[in-house]
Write an enzyme that holds these catalytic residues in place. Structure first.
Site, PDB file in Angstrom:
ATOM      1  N   GLU B  56       0.748  -0.978  -0.155  1.00 16.78           N
ATOM      2  CA  GLU B  56       0.249  -0.254   0.072  1.00 16.78           C
ATOM      3  C   GLU B  56       1.293   0.789   0.024  1.00 16.78           C
ATOM      4  O   GLU B  56       0.555   2.440  -0.682  1.00 16.78           O
ATOM      5  CB  GLU B  56      -0.718   0.198   0.764  1.00 16.78           C
ATOM      6  CG  GLU B  56      -1.935  -1.167   1.263  1.00 16.78           C
ATOM      7  CD  GLU B  56      -1.406  -2.391   1.788  1.00 16.78           C
ATOM      8  OE1 GLU B  56      -0.622  -2.612   1.705  1.00 16.78           O
ATOM      9  OE2 GLU B  56      -2.628  -2.934   1.583  1.00 16.78           O
ATOM     10  N   PHE B 118     -11.093  -6.919  14.252  1.00 13.49           N
ATOM     11  CA  PHE B 118      -9.655  -7.425  13.549  1.00 13.49           C
ATOM     12  C   PHE B 118      -9.769  -6.468  12.162  1.00 13.49           C
ATOM     13  O   PHE B 118     -10.828  -6.238  11.535  1.00 13.49           O
ATOM     14  CB  PHE B 118     -10.314  -8.715  12.680  1.00 13.49           C
ATOM     15  CG  PHE B 118      -9.532  -9.649  12.145  1.00 13.49           C
ATOM     16  CD1 PHE B 118      -7.711  -9.703  12.377  1.00 13.49           C
ATOM     17  CD2 PHE B 118      -9.888  -9.018  10.341  1.00 13.49           C
ATOM     18  CE1 PHE B 118      -7.125 -10.191  11.449  1.00 13.49           C
ATOM     19  CE2 PHE B 118      -8.887  -9.344   9.291  1.00 13.49           C
ATOM     20  CZ  PHE B 118      -7.463 -10.177  10.054  1.00 13.49           C
ATOM     21  N   GLN B 119      -8.742  -5.863  12.336  1.00 15.23           N
ATOM     22  CA  GLN B 119      -7.822  -4.858  11.023  1.00 15.23           C
ATOM     23  C   GLN B 119      -8.584  -3.966  11.064  1.00 15.23           C
ATOM     24  O   GLN B 119      -8.759  -2.721  10.554  1.00 15.23           O
ATOM     25  CB  GLN B 119      -7.964  -5.585   9.818  1.00 15.23           C
ATOM     26  CG  GLN B 119      -7.065  -6.838   9.384  1.00 15.23           C
ATOM     27  CD  GLN B 119      -7.120  -6.779   7.540  1.00 15.23           C
ATOM     28  OE1 GLN B 119      -8.303  -6.427   6.934  1.00 15.23           O
ATOM     29  NE2 GLN B 119      -6.123  -7.463   7.662  1.00 15.23           N
ATOM     30  N   LYS B 168     -17.285  -0.790   5.865  1.00 12.31           N
ATOM     31  CA  LYS B 168     -17.738  -2.125   4.762  1.00 12.31           C
ATOM     32  C   LYS B 168     -19.344  -1.768   4.678  1.00 12.31           C
ATOM     33  O   LYS B 168     -19.822  -2.088   3.528  1.00 12.31           O
ATOM     34  CB  LYS B 168     -17.438  -3.215   5.679  1.00 12.31           C
ATOM     35  CG  LYS B 168     -17.257  -4.392   4.328  1.00 12.31           C
ATOM     36  CD  LYS B 168     -16.828  -5.754   4.430  1.00 12.31           C
ATOM     37  CE  LYS B 168     -16.708  -6.611   4.034  1.00 12.31           C
ATOM     38  NZ  LYS B 168     -16.588  -8.045   4.731  1.00 12.31           N
ATOM     39  N   MET B 485      24.146   8.811   1.332  1.00 10.60           N
ATOM     40  CA  MET B 485      24.437  10.478   2.021  1.00 10.60           C
ATOM     41  C   MET B 485      24.854  10.305   3.734  1.00 10.60           C
ATOM     42  O   MET B 485      25.620  10.525   4.254  1.00 10.60           O
ATOM     43  CB  MET B 485      22.717  10.949   1.996  1.00 10.60           C
ATOM     44  CG  MET B 485      22.537  11.817   2.168  1.00 10.60           C
ATOM     45  SD  MET B 485      24.045  13.376   1.851  1.00 10.60           S
ATOM     46  CE  MET B 485      22.851  14.290   0.379  1.00 10.60           C
TER      47      MET B 485
END
Lengths: 159, 570
Positions: B56, B118-119, B168, B485
Site C-alpha cells: 500500500e 480485526f484489522q 464496509k 548520504m
C-alpha cells in the site's frame, strides 16, 4: 521563557474537530492549561477557549489552527483586557471545630454551597483563575477532598 | 449484470464520484474491509484503471507521482488496519510537498468501530497531523458530499492529501437518492483561501522591486502548483530579475532562460547560495523557506528585504521575517504585479551573477572530490551521459539520498512537472512507485528513475506491478554498496565511523530476470555509455545496476546549521 496566552475560536461542531485542534497545539509546541468548549448563539457552531503556554510564536499557532478546515475564526484575547471566568467545584472535609472558619471563607469568596453533610461540604466558586487559585489555597488547611475546575471562558471587554 | 439493473450502493458512489472528478487511474490493494469497493469496481473498469500495487505504501506514493506529473488529484485505496497504516508514509510525503491526493480506506463495519475489531485502526485519528482533512463516513447519504469536499480540499488553496475512511457496511448500503453530482453542496464554511493577494501589498512589493539593485526571485513548488510558468517568465524578463530555484521549483522556468541561474540550498550551487547573501531584495515565490534551503536562518538573505508570496498565510513569517507578505495564488499575484510594474534592467547585478556562474566550474568541484584509484563509475560522468542521450527531455524521478541531490544538480529541466522528488519528507522508497504513477499520468514521456541501492530495496516489490501493468520506465540504480548520504555524513562529521551503512545488495540483473525485466550491469563509464545507448531505444521496463564509486560525495554542501555563505566545495 514559557508565556501564557488566551485564544478563543469558532468552529463548525463536526466530530473530531477538537482532536484536530489539540493536535495542532501540541505539534506547534504549546501546552494546554485549560480548555472550554460549548455551543454559541450560532447554530452548529462551537466556541472553544484555550489557555495555552509555550515558548513558540503565538501568531504562528493561531495561523496553524485557522488552517483547520472547520475553524472559522481564531483570535488571541489579551488577558488584561478580557473578562475571564472559570468555575470550580470543591469538596472539602468538614471538622466541627473549623466549620465556622470554613463558612466565613466560602462567604468571602461568594461561594455557593451545593451539598453539605456531616463529613464534607461541596462548594461552587466562580471567578477569574486567580480567584479560584486563592480559594483553593485558602481552604487547603481544611482538607480538600476534590477540586474540579472548568476551563476558562472569556469575553473581550467593551463591544 | 448490467450496472443499470444493479442497486446502487455506497461503493458505486465512490466510483461514480471519481468518474465525475475526471479520475482515470487509481492505485490500490484490496482487503476485507474494501471488498464492496472492489466488487463494484468491476462495473466501472471501462472508465477507471485500477493499478494493483504490491504494497500500500506504493499506492500512496504512485498516486503522488501521478499527481505531480499530471497536476490532477492522485487517488489511492487500501483496506482497513494494516492496509491503511501502510499508506501513511506516502500520505505524509504528499502533505509535506503539498500534493493533491485523496486516499480512500476501507474500515471495519460501523458496529465494530471502537471494539478493536480485526484489522481495525483509527486511521482518521492516526492521520490527523498529515492530512489537510479527513473523514469517517457514517451515513451513505453523506458520501457524495464528503467525496466532493475531499476532492475540493485536496485541490484548492494549498493542495494536500485528504483521507476518507469508509466502513464496509456503508460501502455496501444501498444509495436510494438520485445521484446528481453537480447539485451536491459543500459544507465548508470555514475554508476560504485567499486567492487574489492584497492590492496595497502588491503595490508595496512593486515599489521595492523597482528600487532594488540586486534582486533575486527564489522560486519554489508553489509556482508549479499554481501553474504560473508564463506569469513568472514574464515577471522576471520584464524586471530583469535573476531566478534561483528550490528543489521542488526545479523546472518551473527553463534552465536555458537568460534570467535563470540555478539551484539553492544544502547542495545548491555555491554562487546561487552566495547570491542570496548579497541580494538587497529577495522575492520568495511559492516557497516555505525550508531549513535545507535557508541554511542558518539568521544569516539567510541578511542584506535583503523579503517579499514573500504564498497561498498559505501560515507560511508567512514562519521562518523568515518578510517585509511584504502577499497571501494569494502565485499566478493571480504575478498577473497583478506584471500589470503594474515598470520594465527594468539590472545589468550590473546580472552581469556579476553570470560571471560567477561561468567561473563556477562544476568539473573542477568533481575533480577535487574524485577518490583516486577508483575505476568504478563517477556520478558526474554518468549523469552527463544520461542527460546527453535523453537530450535533457526525460521525466526524471528520484529516490532520496546522494543520487537525488546529484540528479538535481546534473539534470536541469526545461519544463515543469518533469522532476519528481520527495522534497520535504525525504522518503526513501518514493522513487519506484512515483515513477510508475508518473508514467501512467504521462505515457508519452520518457520516464527515468534514478535510485540508490538503499531506496531500491524499499519498494522493490513494485517491479512486478511494472510488468503486470506494462509500465515502461528506466530504472537506474546508482549502486555504491553504501547508504551513501549517511556514509558521507559519517565521513565528514563522525570521523569516518561507518556505522550500519555498509550495504549488501542482491544481484540486480538476476532480480530483473526473475521479474521478467531486462537487466544490465555496468562497472565502468564505457560500459554504462554503451548500455545507455541501448536502453534508450527500449520500449519496456529496464533495470541498470550501475556500480558507482564507493566513496563518492555530493558537493557543493552546506553543513547542517551553517550559513549559505559557508558553502563547501570539498
Amino acid at each position: 521563557m514559557n508565556k501564557i496566552y488566551l485564544i478563543t475560536l469558532l468552529t463548525q461542531d463536526h466530530k473530531g474537530v477538537l482532536n484536530r485542534i489539540t493536535s495542532v497545539i501540541r505539534r506547534r509546541q504549546f501546552d494546554i492549561c485549560t480548555v472550554a468548549a460549548n455551543s454559541t448563539e450560532l447554530k452548529g457552531v462551537t466556541r472553544v477557549t484555550f489557555l495555552v503556554q509555550g515558548k513558540s510564536d503565538i501568531d504562528q499557532l493561531i495561523k496553524q489552527v485557522y488552517k483547520i478546515v472547520e475553524v472559522t475564526k481564531v483570535v488571541e484575547l489579551k488577558t488584561e483586557t478580557s473578562i475571564m471566568r472559570e468555575l470550580a467545584l470543591v469538596k472539602i472535609g468538614l471538622k466541627e471545630s473549623l466549620k465556622s472558619d470554613l463558612l466565613k471563607c466560602i462567604d468571602a469568596f461568594d461561594g455557593e454551597i451545593l451539598d453539605a453533610m456531616n463529613t464534607h461540604i461541596s462548594v461552587q466558586i466562580v471567578g477569574n483563575p486567580q480567584k479560584i487559585d486563592s480559594f483553593v489555597n485558602m481552604v487547603k488547611s481544611f482538607g480538600i477532598i476534590t477540586v474540579t475546575r472548568s476551563g476558562v471562558v472569556a469575553l473581550r471587554q467593551g463591544l | 449484470m448490467n450496472s443499470k439493473e444493479r442497486k446502487i450502493g455506497g461503493a458505486d458512489i465512490v466510483w461514480k464520484v471519481l468518474i465525475e472528478e475526471g479520475v482515470d487511474t487509481v492505485f490500490g490493494y484490496p482487503g476485507g474491509s474494501v471488498l464492496p469497493l472492489y466488487d463494484a469496481l468491476s462495473y466501472y473498469q471501462d472508465k477507471i484503471r485500477h493499478v494493483l500495487v504490491r504494497h500500500e505504501q506504493a499506492a500512496s506514493m504512485a498516486a503522488d507521482g501521478y499527481a505531480r506529473a499530471s497536476g490532477k488529484v492522485g487517488v489511492c485505496f487500501a483496506t482497513s488496519g494494516p492496509g491503511a497504516t501502510n499508506l501513511i508514509t506516502g500520505i505524509a510525503n504528499a502533505y509535506m510537498d503539498s500534493i493533491p491526493m485523496v486516499a480512500i480506506t476501507g474500515q471495519v463495519p460501523s458496529p465494530l468501530i471502537g471494539t478493536d475489531g480485526f484489522q481495525e485502526i483509527d486511521i482518521a485519528g492516526v492521520t490527523i497531523p498529515i492530512t489537510k482533512q479527513n473523514y469517517v463516513v457514517e451515513d451513505v447519504n453523506d458520501l457524495p458530499r464528503i467525496l466532493k469536499e475531499a476532492f475540493f480540499l485536496a485541490r484548492e488553496g494549498r493542495p494536500g492529501p485528504v483521507l476518507v475512511d469508509l466502513p464496509k457496511d456503508i460501502a455496501a448500503m444501498e444509495y436510494k437518492k438520485h445521484f446528481d453530482y453537480g447539485r451536491i453542496k459543500l459544507n465548508l464554511a470555514g475554508y476560504k483561501p485567499n486567492y487574489a493577494g492584497s492590492k496595497p501589498m502588491i503595490m508595496k512589493a512593486i515599489s521595492l522591486i523597482e528600487k532594488a539593485k540586486k534582486p533575486i526571485a527564489l522560486i519554489g513548488h508553489g509556482v508549479i502548483l499554481s501553474e504560473a510558468y508564463k506569469e513568472l517568465e514574464e515577471f522576471v524578463r520584464k524586471c530583469d530579475i535573476p531566478v534561483i530555484s528550490t528543489i521542488l521549483g526545479h523546472g518551473a522556468i527553463p534552465y536555458d532562460h537568460p534570467n535563470y541561474y540555478g539551484i539553492i540550498g544544502m547542495h545548491g550551487m555555491k554562487y546561487c547560495n552566495e547570491a542570496t547573501t548579497e541580494a538587497d531584495l529577495l522575492i520568495g515565490i511559492g516557497i516555505r523557506f525550508d531549513d535545507r534551503i535557508t541554511g542558518r536562518v539568521s544569516d539567510f538573505a541578511s542584506k535583503a528585504k523579503i517579499i514573500h508570496i504564498d497561498i498559505d498565510p501560515a507560511e508567512i513569517r514562519k521562518i523568515v521575517p518578510a517585509e511584504v507578505p502577499i497571501v494569494g495564488d502565485i499566478k493571480k499575484v504575478l498577473v497583478e504585479i506584471n500589470k503594474e510594474v515598470k520594465p527594468m534592467r539590472n545589468e550590473p547585478w546580472n552581469k556579476k551573477l553570470t560571471k560567477l556562474k561561468e567561473e563556477f566550474n562544476f568539473k573542477k568541484v568533481e575533480e577535487m572530490n574524485r577518490k583516486k584509484g577508483d575505476t568504478l563509475i563517477h556520478h558526474g560522468d554518468l549523469l552527463r551521459d544520461i542527460f546527453e542521450i535523453t537530450k535533457g527531455n526525460a521525466l526524471m524521478v528520484t529516490d532520496v539520498g546522494q543520487h537525488q541531490m546529484l540528479a538535481w544538480q546534473y539534470y536541469p529541466q526545461k519544463k515543469p512537472r518533469k522532476w519528481l522528488t520527495s522534497g520535504g519528507l525525504g522518503a526513501m522508497g518514493y522513487g519506484l512507485p512515483a515513477a510508475m504513477g508518473a508514467k501512467l499520468a504521462r505515457p508519452k514521456e520518457d520516464v527515468w528513475l534514478i535510485v540508490g541501492d538503499g531506496g531500491m530495496q524499499m519498494n522493490i516489490q513494485e517491479l512486478m506491478t511494472l510488468v503486470q501493468d506494462k509500465i515502461n520506465i528506466k530504472i537506474c540504480i546508482f549502486n555504491n554498496f553504501y547508504l551513501g548520504m549517511v556514509r558521507q555524513w559519517q565521513e565528514m562529521f563522525y570521523e569516518e565511523n561507518y556505522s550500519q551503512v555498509n550495504f549488501l545488495n542482491p544481484d540486480y540483473v538476476k532480480i530483473a530476470d526473475a521479474y521478467g525485466i531486462k537487466g544490465y550491469k555496468a562497472t565502468t563509464i564505457e560500459e554504462a555509455k554503451k548500455i545507455n545507448r541501448e536502453i534508450v531505444k527500449l520500449n519496456e521496463p529496464v533495470i541498470v545496476d550501475y556500480h558507482m564509486q564507493k566513496l563518492g560525495n555530493v558537493f557543493p554542501m552546506v553543513t547542517a546549521g551553517a550559513s549559505l555563505k559557508e558553502t563547501r566545495i570539498k
